[in-house]
Design an enzyme around this catalytic site. Sequence first.
Site, short mmCIF file in Angstrom:
data_model
loop_
_atom_site.label_atom_id
_atom_site.label_comp_id
_atom_site.label_asym_id
_atom_site.label_seq_id
_atom_site.Cartn_x
_atom_site.Cartn_y
_atom_site.Cartn_z
N ARG A 291 -46.19 7.62 -23.77
CA ARG A 291 -47.26 7.84 -22.97
C ARG A 291 -48.28 8.31 -22.81
O ARG A 291 -48.75 8.90 -22.21
CB ARG A 291 -46.24 8.20 -22.02
CG ARG A 291 -44.79 7.19 -20.75
CD ARG A 291 -44.45 7.68 -19.64
NE ARG A 291 -45.49 7.52 -18.60
CZ ARG A 291 -44.63 8.54 -17.55
NH1 ARG A 291 -43.38 9.04 -17.23
NH2 ARG A 291 -45.88 9.13 -16.18
N CYS B 121 -47.13 16.88 -16.01
CA CYS B 121 -46.28 15.18 -16.33
C CYS B 121 -46.86 14.26 -16.01
O CYS B 121 -48.35 14.47 -15.57
CB CYS B 121 -45.24 15.41 -16.10
SG CYS B 121 -44.93 15.70 -14.65
#
Length: 284
Positions: free
Chosen positions: A184, A241
């Site tokens: 990611r 995040c």
Amino acid sequence: MYSTLIDAATLARHADDPKWVVLDCRHDLLNPAFGREAFAAGHIPGAQFASIDDDLSGPKTGAGSTFRGRHPLPERAALVEALRRFGIDGDSQVVAYDAHGGMYAARLWWLLRWIGHEGVAVLDGGLPAWQAAGQPVTADLAPPRAPGRIAERPSLTRTVSVDDVVSNLSTQGFTVVDARANDRFRGENETIDPVGGHIPGAKNRFFKDNLGADGKFKPAARLKDEFAPLFASPSSAVMQCGSGVTACHNLLALEVAGLPGAALYPGSWSEWCAVAERPVATGA
């Protein structure tokens, strides 16, 4: 008082303590119904379910329909009301757990510290550790608790805004540390991040790297050694995040390591990438 981690044996010894409040924070980013269904199927006796979406996050849009990220912080007053519904008082010992290494329980841990409540800990190893220790689970719901009386106190945490992060691109006053998985971070997982990549200059510390092979947090000294190369000091570090949830796992790990003082960027990647003019970096 436990303020970082707690083990299954200690929690079991306090199973009937009215001052202890246990909250199940299980969740699945791709299946919002998972947490409630898992709780209904079996949970730690006496636990209540705390929803990441409904109890531990606020509206996704703010003033002027501005997108605030996938799991924005709740309004403080709304959070306090939610915590009171769980029966939490100012002197309660709160224990948060999940079945995912603490990735969601750490969000509740951080939120309680955000409103100044120090007596909150994450069950180390979560539900798997509880069951491995031979402790029971149940599908029975606990009797309703009397409303709690928790109130705001001076915050034990700090945050930065998206504007702070934009300014930091030129000032480099702090280091952004991204807790997402490596694929990611590199921009290679479109299932979760339709716009892939990371904030330019950010470093990657996958939250699962805080855990040992047994699913529990690594020893404090090892965590300290692993975090040390990422920033000059904790006060110059900002954790982020995908949506401000698993970044709290890194913040918890820093507390365990004896490195307090880092900030949270609550909007994180989901807020950052929602505006096309904000720069995006890809690759390692």
